[in-house]
Design an enzyme around this catalytic site. Structure first.
Site, PDB file in Angstrom:
ATOM      1  N   HIS A   1       0.873  -1.197   0.000  1.00 24.74           N
ATOM      2  CA  HIS A   1       0.000   0.000   0.000  1.00 24.74           C
ATOM      3  C   HIS A   1       0.899   1.234   0.000  1.00 24.74           C
ATOM      4  CE1 HIS A   1      -3.792   2.233   1.364  1.00 24.74           C
ATOM      5  NE2 HIS A   1      -2.849   3.160   1.224  1.00 24.74           N
TER       6      HIS A   1
ATOM      7  N   HIS B   1       1.516   5.411  -1.683  1.00 25.66           N
ATOM      8  CA  HIS B   1       1.162   6.586  -2.495  1.00 25.66           C
ATOM      9  C   HIS B   1       2.445   7.180  -3.065  1.00 25.66           C
ATOM     10  CE1 HIS B   1      -2.967   6.755  -0.824  1.00 25.66           C
ATOM     11  NE2 HIS B   1      -2.369   6.206   0.220  1.00 25.66           N
TER      12      HIS B   1
ATOM     13  N   LYS C   1      -9.417  -0.481  -6.103  1.00 26.89           N
ATOM     14  CA  LYS C   1      -9.415   0.206  -4.809  1.00 26.89           C
ATOM     15  C   LYS C   1     -10.771   0.837  -4.536  1.00 26.89           C
ATOM     16  CE  LYS C   1      -8.000   2.198  -1.108  1.00 26.89           C
ATOM     17  NZ  LYS C   1      -6.803   2.621  -0.437  1.00 26.89           N
TER      18      LYS C   1
ATOM     19  N   HIS D   1     -10.445   0.939   1.588  1.00 21.68           N
ATOM     20  CA  HIS D   1     -10.248   1.936   2.646  1.00 21.68           C
ATOM     21  C   HIS D   1     -11.469   1.799   3.551  1.00 21.68           C
ATOM     22  CE1 HIS D   1      -8.676   5.793   4.327  1.00 21.68           C
ATOM     23  NE2 HIS D   1      -9.887   5.734   4.854  1.00 21.68           N
TER      24      HIS D   1
ATOM     25  N   HIS E   1      -4.678  -0.802   5.876  1.00 22.88           N
ATOM     26  CA  HIS E   1      -4.208  -0.011   7.025  1.00 22.88           C
ATOM     27  C   HIS E   1      -5.154  -0.111   8.222  1.00 22.88           C
ATOM     28  CE1 HIS E   1      -6.910   2.709   4.982  1.00 22.88           C
ATOM     29  NE2 HIS E   1      -6.016   3.143   4.128  1.00 22.88           N
TER      30      HIS E   1
ATOM     31  N   ASP F   1       1.482   2.551   3.606  1.00 27.57           N
ATOM     32  CA  ASP F   1       0.627   3.730   3.411  1.00 27.57           C
ATOM     33  C   ASP F   1       1.458   5.002   3.434  1.00 27.57           C
ATOM     34  OD1 ASP F   1      -1.630   5.150   2.849  1.00 27.57           O
ATOM     35  OD2 ASP F   1      -2.433   5.124   4.885  1.00 27.57           O
TER      36      ASP F   1
HETATM   37  C1  NCD Z   1      -3.660   9.079   2.083  1.00 33.54           C
HETATM   38  C2  NCD Z   1      -3.252  10.180   1.111  1.00 33.54           C
HETATM   39  O1  NCD Z   1      -2.724  11.200   1.558  1.00 33.54           O
HETATM   40  O2  NCD Z   1      -3.408   9.996  -0.095  1.00 33.54           O
HETATM   41  N1  NCD Z   1      -3.720   9.629   3.404  1.00 33.54           N
HETATM   42  C3  NCD Z   1      -3.562   8.962   4.558  1.00 33.54           C
HETATM   43  O3  NCD Z   1      -3.679   9.571   5.615  1.00 33.54           O
HETATM   44  N2  NCD Z   1      -3.259   7.693   4.564  1.00 33.54           N
HETATM   45  C4  NCD Z   1      -4.938   8.467   1.674  1.00 33.54           C
HETATM   46  C5  NCD Z   1      -5.249   7.182   2.365  1.00 33.54           C
HETATM   47  O4  NCD Z   1      -4.608   6.152   2.178  1.00 33.54           O
HETATM   48  O5  NCD Z   1      -6.204   7.171   3.171  1.00 33.54           O
HETATM   49 ZN    ZN Z   2      -3.216   5.113   1.666  1.00 37.20          ZN
END
Ligand code: NCD
Ligand code: ZN
Length: 358
Positions: free
Chosen positions: A15, A17, A101, A138, A176, A251
């Site tokens: 996971h 970003h 997702k 999520h 998460h 995450d």
């Molecule tokens: C994530 C983001 O900033 O894209 N933020 C987070 O707090 N984890 C989005 C997500 O995974 O919920």
């Molecule tokens: Zn995330």
């Protein structure tokens, strides 16, 4: 005698970003240095909805990778109320999409285009179940009637349990997870290898007191938000158990410093540089270093039906060191978690030597 060096197969991040443009360029080396593959979150603005968009984004990720580094991005489809089942299927069969997702609308950063009513996407879920494409969730309800700290628990009871009744063979990752309730639910379904959960380093390391320690702490704000100490202890127990349904998902979610340090600071913790060190530290403190390999390297590929990685990664113990902010091309700062590793750690810390081969 305490262990001072540890070698495991190359891990994956289930996971992640990575964002886009200059932010992507700034953060990708930190993941590629430590992880062989990662599941890439599609919540860009605009989101990655179609297989063509995912293919183009995958190419931008590859282009942003520094010379000589190897790393495999595994792409996901951002489900909306109007996603076409045929495009999902085509993307999956062509090896562009690895998973889909589900963001309940409004549940987190860039979730405005998410699904408003899970029942209304039954045809999509039916397709995913039929073709064996995992659904990554999520797991939060973001309606005003639900207390912010109860969002995950209410989601499990109101949405996830009925959803799984309707689609019992759908492969699901509850992402998460943050609560004892989630740990117990996922563990109680262990006879069913279709359900798994990822656990982040920050939810293993901190409870919600950390949000307010000495004043409001925007760099500890993430979604789902940190929970109670009892929840954190349950997460540690789950992660260090070696049970196959719990595995790594950092995450890591970078935001510019200015976006976090604001009257309406964004949720998201950038943990790519330190995630593996934190996991190792947590497992060592729990007396479970021998389970680290299952959590970081084995359980994820098993769930996804992907091969294990070739090559290895070595940790060594070193003095903790203050981390500096990362800079984008435009010289804007991103603050890594934790800015000072020693905040969590009074002794030596596990440091990752670069994964081999590069
Ligand atoms: C994530 C983001 O900033 O894209 N933020 C987070 O707090 N984890 C989005 C997500 O995974 O919920
Ligand atoms: Zn995330």
């Amino acid at each position: 005698m305490a262990v001072s060096s540890l070698t495991i197969p190359k891990p994956d991040d289930w996971h992640l970003h990575l964002r886009d443009g200059s932010l992507l360029k700034a953060v990708i080396p930190f993941t590629a240095r430590h992880f062989a593959r990662a599941i890439i979150m599609p919540n860009l603005t605009p989101p990655i909805v179609t297989s063509d968009q995912a293919k183009a984004y995958r190419e931008r990720i590859r282009q942003a990778l520094p010379e000589g580094m190897t790393f495999t991005p595994l792409m996901t489809a951002y489900l909306t109320d109007t996603t076409q089942p045929d495009d999902l299927k085509r993307g999956f069969e062509e090896g562009i999409f690895v998973a889909a997702k589900l963001y309940p609308a409004g549940s987190t950063t860039n979730a405005e285009n998410g699904v408003t009513d899970v029942q209304a996407i039954a045809p999509l879920l039916e397709t995913l179940q039929r073709i064996g494409m995992p659904l990554l969730i999520h797991g939060e309800i973001a309606t005003p009637d639900v207390d912010f700290f109860d969002r995950e628990t209410v989601f499990i009871d109101r949405v996830l349990i009925p959803l799984r009744r309707g689609f019992p063979e759908l492969k699901i990752v509850l992402e998460h997870i943050t609560t004892r309730h989630a740990v117990q639910y996922v563990a109680s379904e262990s006879q069913n290898s279709e359900l798994a959960a990822t656990i982040t380093p920050h939810h293993l390391l901190l409870n919600r007191n950390a949000l307010f320690k000495g004043g409001i702490r925007p760099h500890h704000f993430c979604l789902p938000v940190l929970k109670r100490e009892t929840d954190r202890l349950s997460l540690i127990e789950a992660a260090t158990s070696g049970a196959p349904m719990f595995f790594v998902g950092t995450d890591s979610a970078p935001h510019l410093r200015t976006t976090k340090e604001s009257a309406q600071g964004a949720g998201g913790i950038f943990s790519a540089p330190t995630a593996l060190s934190i996991y190792a530290e947590i497992f060592e403190k729990a007396g479970a270093l021998e389970k680290l390999e299952a959590f970081l390297c084995l359980n994820g590929p098993l769930f996804y039906g992907l091969p294990l990685n070739a090559g290895s990664l070595t940790f060594e113990k070193e003095e903790p060191e203050a981390l500096k902010p990362i800079l984008t091309e435009e010289n804007v700062e991103i603050i890594p978690f934790l800015p000072f590793m020693s905040e969590s750690n009074s002794g030596l810390s596990w440091r990752v030597k670069e994964k081999e081969p590069l």
